[in-house]
Design a protein around this motif. Structure first.
Motif, PDB file in Angstrom:
ATOM      1  N   MET A 117       0.844  -1.198   0.000  1.00  0.00           N
ATOM      2  CA  MET A 117       0.000   0.000   0.000  1.00  0.00           C
ATOM      3  C   MET A 117       0.878   1.247   0.000  1.00  0.00           C
ATOM      4  N   ARG A 118       0.514   2.206  -0.816  1.00  0.00           N
ATOM      5  CA  ARG A 118       1.249   3.449  -0.810  1.00  0.00           C
ATOM      6  C   ARG A 118       0.319   4.607  -1.156  1.00  0.00           C
ATOM      7  N   GLY A 119       0.752   5.817  -0.916  1.00  0.00           N
ATOM      8  CA  GLY A 119      -0.113   6.971  -1.131  1.00  0.00           C
ATOM      9  C   GLY A 119      -0.867   7.297   0.142  1.00  0.00           C
ATOM     10  N   THR A 178      -8.970  -0.163   1.289  1.00  0.00           N
ATOM     11  CA  THR A 178      -8.796   0.023   2.717  1.00  0.00           C
ATOM     12  C   THR A 178      -7.943  -1.131   3.238  1.00  0.00           C
ATOM     13  N   ARG A 179      -7.495  -1.005   4.466  1.00  0.00           N
ATOM     14  CA  ARG A 179      -6.700  -2.085   5.064  1.00  0.00           C
ATOM     15  C   ARG A 179      -7.524  -3.379   5.122  1.00  0.00           C
ATOM     16  N   ILE A 223      -8.086  -5.036   1.411  1.00  0.00           N
ATOM     17  CA  ILE A 223      -7.003  -5.818   0.813  1.00  0.00           C
ATOM     18  C   ILE A 223      -6.776  -7.122   1.573  1.00  0.00           C
ATOM     19  N   GLU A 224      -7.053  -7.120   2.861  1.00  0.00           N
ATOM     20  CA  GLU A 224      -6.923  -8.345   3.642  1.00  0.00           C
ATOM     21  C   GLU A 224      -8.000  -9.369   3.271  1.00  0.00           C
ATOM     22  N   SER A 225      -9.110  -8.894   2.708  1.00  0.00           N
ATOM     23  CA  SER A 225     -10.205  -9.812   2.366  1.00  0.00           C
ATOM     24  C   SER A 225      -9.982 -10.536   1.047  1.00  0.00           C
ATOM     25  N   LEU A 226      -9.007 -10.103   0.263  1.00  0.00           N
ATOM     26  CA  LEU A 226      -8.790 -10.709  -1.046  1.00  0.00           C
ATOM     27  C   LEU A 226      -8.242 -12.122  -0.924  1.00  0.00           C
ATOM     28  N   ASP A 227      -8.689 -12.974  -1.815  1.00  0.00           N
ATOM     29  CA  ASP A 227      -8.219 -14.357  -1.871  1.00  0.00           C
ATOM     30  C   ASP A 227      -7.083 -14.423  -2.892  1.00  0.00           C
ATOM     31  N   VAL A 287      -0.974  -0.199  -5.891  1.00  0.00           N
ATOM     32  CA  VAL A 287      -1.996  -0.180  -4.844  1.00  0.00           C
ATOM     33  C   VAL A 287      -1.886   1.124  -4.069  1.00  0.00           C
ATOM     34  N   GLU A 288      -3.027   1.735  -3.771  1.00  0.00           N
ATOM     35  CA  GLU A 288      -3.036   2.945  -2.946  1.00  0.00           C
ATOM     36  C   GLU A 288      -4.012   2.760  -1.802  1.00  0.00           C
ATOM     37  N   TYR A 289      -3.547   3.035  -0.598  1.00  0.00           N
ATOM     38  CA  TYR A 289      -4.371   2.912   0.600  1.00  0.00           C
ATOM     39  C   TYR A 289      -5.232   4.152   0.776  1.00  0.00           C
ATOM     40  N   ALA A 290      -6.482   3.940   1.174  1.00  0.00           N
ATOM     41  CA  ALA A 290      -7.397   5.048   1.453  1.00  0.00           C
ATOM     42  C   ALA A 290      -8.422   4.576   2.475  1.00  0.00           C
ATOM     43  N   ASP A 291      -9.169   5.500   3.044  1.00  0.00           N
ATOM     44  CA  ASP A 291     -10.239   5.070   3.944  1.00  0.00           C
ATOM     45  C   ASP A 291     -11.539   4.924   3.153  1.00  0.00           C
TER      46      ASP A 291
END
Length: 271
Positions: free
Chosen positions: A10-12, A56-57, A60-64, A73-77
């Motif tokens: 994650m970046r940004g 969101t955090r 991305i954790e939910s991806l299989d 990838v860019e992190y955002a709320d």
């Protein structure tokens, strides 16, 4: 991808994302998908060209499965992601920008006699006449994937574009079911007939039920838009018109529900 690797990918920063709210057309030559099933299916589709994933955090954790190390990838709320999609769209913390799928042609999905002899193809083809609601097209696509349809066919001028709304309603099926867009729907029906498909138009006023009209061989199911139904010219290019045996208490079914029932009837017909 391990949690630590996902976090490093994650970046940004939230609030620096480009692109405004919309139906999922992100600009010339790009489409924006959202929701876990739609995004995950697109990421797994080798035919897709991906541009960027906003997440969101938790998203991305939910991806299989794992993302490539260099995947953008860019992190955002969640609030910021909501600005990238249609109003009130349930993005589930995932928004993917990618290139639309390559065009599919009718010849690519028509099953030949040789295909059938070798156990390939033979699934029904769904022909949609002026079904313009992207939610309905997506729901029909989902049923088409569930019941092994070979493709859906729409007229390019009277159908929604590939979009995040279609993809979310299709719940991943946009990446599975070939979507053939044609200029002339009547001509497409002629080509299906020439290839040996029996064309059945669903019409509430028909005397014959779908079960009575179904043959043993290849089938093309033709459905019109709600309200107007099939156009006269399209009905004239069908080999038979048939109805679903619904109660007289209801005038009609939503087109996506009708498609699901018709596909089930084809899948469970007696040889």
């Amino acid at each position: 991808m391990a949690k630590g690797e996902k976090k490093r990918a994650m970046r940004g920063r939230a609030g620096r994302m480009q692109g405004g709210r919309g139906s999922g057309r992100a600009g010339t030559g790009q489409v924006r998908l959202w929701g876990r099933h739609a995004v995950e299916a697109a990421l797994k589709n080798p035919e897709r060209q991906h541009r960027k994933l906003w997440t969101t955090r938790e998203g991305i954790e939910s991806l299989d499965g794992e993302l490539p190390a260099d995947f953008p990838v860019e992190y955002a709320d969640a609030h910021d992601l909501s600005r990238l999609v249609a109003r009130d769209a349930p993005h589930q913390g995932l928004v993917l920008e990618c290139v639309p799928l390559e065009d599919v042609f009718l010849d690519d999905v028509i099953a030949s006699d040789e295909d059938l002899d070798e156990g390939r193809g033979g699934g029904p083809v769904l022909v949609l006449d002026q079904v313009t609601d992207p939610h309905n097209v997506g729901a029909i696509m989902r049923s088409a994937a569930a019941f092994g349809a070979a493709a859906i066919v729409t007229q390019d001028r009277h159908a929604p574009p590939e979009s995040g709304t279609v993809a979310k309603s299709a719940s991943g099926a946009l990446e599975i079911v070939p979507w053939v867009r044609v200029v002339n729907l009547a001509r497409a029906l002629e080509e299906l007939a020439e290839a040996g498909y029996w064309r059945i138009g669903l019409a509430g006023e028909a005397d014959t039920t779908l079960a009575e009209a179904l043959p043993a061989g290849r089938v093309a199911l033709v459905l019109g838009a709600e309200g107007e139904g099939m156009r006269h010219n399209i009905a004239g290019h069908c080999d038979a018109l048939a109805r679903l045996p619904i109660s007289e208490a209801m005038e009609s079914l939503n087109v996506s529900n009708a498609a699901a029932i018709a596909l089930y009837a084809v899948a469970t017909r007696t040889p």
